[in-house]
Scaffold this motif. Structure first.
Motif, PDB file in Angstrom:
ATOM      1  N   LEU A   1      -4.727  -3.001  -1.272  1.00 22.79           N
ATOM      2  CA  LEU A   1      -3.510  -3.295  -2.028  1.00 22.79           C
ATOM      3  C   LEU A   1      -3.695  -4.530  -2.901  1.00 22.79           C
ATOM      4  CD1 LEU A   1      -0.779  -2.680   0.706  1.00 22.79           C
ATOM      5  CD2 LEU A   1      -1.318  -1.201  -1.235  1.00 22.79           C
TER       6      LEU A   1
ATOM      7  N   LYS B   1       4.403  -3.979   0.729  1.00 22.81           N
ATOM      8  CA  LYS B   1       3.894  -2.683   1.189  1.00 22.81           C
ATOM      9  C   LYS B   1       3.270  -2.805   2.584  1.00 22.81           C
ATOM     10  CE  LYS B   1       3.126  -0.105  -3.025  1.00 22.81           C
ATOM     11  NZ  LYS B   1       3.569   1.225  -2.667  1.00 22.81           N
TER      12      LYS B   1
ATOM     13  N   ARG C   1       3.720  -7.631  -4.092  1.00 23.79           N
ATOM     14  CA  ARG C   1       3.871  -6.181  -3.882  1.00 23.79           C
ATOM     15  C   ARG C   1       3.023  -5.722  -2.695  1.00 23.79           C
ATOM     16  NH1 ARG C   1       2.087  -1.136  -6.090  1.00 23.79           N
ATOM     17  NH2 ARG C   1       3.867   0.248  -6.378  1.00 23.79           N
TER      18      ARG C   1
ATOM     19  N   GLU D   1       6.047  -3.104   5.181  1.00 22.15           N
ATOM     20  CA  GLU D   1       6.681  -1.796   5.350  1.00 22.15           C
ATOM     21  C   GLU D   1       5.795  -0.874   6.192  1.00 22.15           C
ATOM     22  OE1 GLU D   1       7.716   2.010   2.546  1.00 22.15           O
ATOM     23  OE2 GLU D   1       8.020   0.013   1.692  1.00 22.15           O
TER      24      GLU D   1
END
Length: 182
Positions: free
Chosen positions: A54, A12, A8, A15
């Protein structure tokens, strides 16, 4: 580390990198003025901080705002450092007469090609490949990350480590050259 969290975080990061990298570079170039040579480093460091957050499982609701704020902090430090270091420089017209306190030896007789060859011989194959992509082919870190199949954050970390290693080795090699040659 949980592989789901890492996956994940990687998604992220990719992106955010695709959406924010170029605007952040432009932002840094405008904000940094003469210190803009450090713009890429500021942006890379911001992405590294973001990625580490993150990976720790933290949720960042507005990645764009977070990255701008983090980048701005690195920009402020870089501009401050540039200001401190620029006070040590002299106008080009006076450079011939200026004796640097930082280089207590004559740099005219140093064989930089031999130093570069010696430096490259100290690098691992992995570092040589990264060096070639970054400094000879001058690819952006995003492309290097894709080619090496690593995350952009890992590419930024590798770049930082390689730069530090090169600086340390070059200092050793130059001192060795001055004291008796390669």
């Amino acid at each position: 580390m949980n592989s789901a969290v890492k996956k994940r975080a990687d998604e992220k990061l990719k992106e955010a990198y695709s959406l924010c990298y170029l605007p952040l570079i432009k932002y840094c170039n405008v904000r940094m003025g003469d210190a803009r040579a450090s713009a890429d480093d500021c942006v890379q460091e911001a992405f590294l901080v973001y990625y580490n957050r993150l990976l720790s499982g933290e949720e960042i609701e507005n990645p764009r705002a977070y990255l701008y704020r983090t980048t701005d902090n690195f920009v402020k430090r870089a501009v401050e450092d540039y200001g401190k270091n620029s006070k040590r420089t002299v106008p080009l017209e006076e450079a011939g007469e200026f004796q640097s306190e930082y280089l207590p030896f004559d740099t005219e007789n140093i064989d930089y090609d031999a130093l570069a060859e010696k430096l490259l011989n100290t690098l691992s194959e992995q570092d040589k490949q990264f060096y070639k992509l970054k400094y000879i082919e001058r690819l952006p870190l995003s492309e290097i990350a894709e080619l090496l199949e690593i995350s952009p954050a890992a590419a930024a970390q590798r770049s930082s480590r390689l730069r530090k290693h090169i600086k340390e080795k070059m200092t050793d090699f130059i001192e060795s050259e001055v004291q008796g040659g390669i």
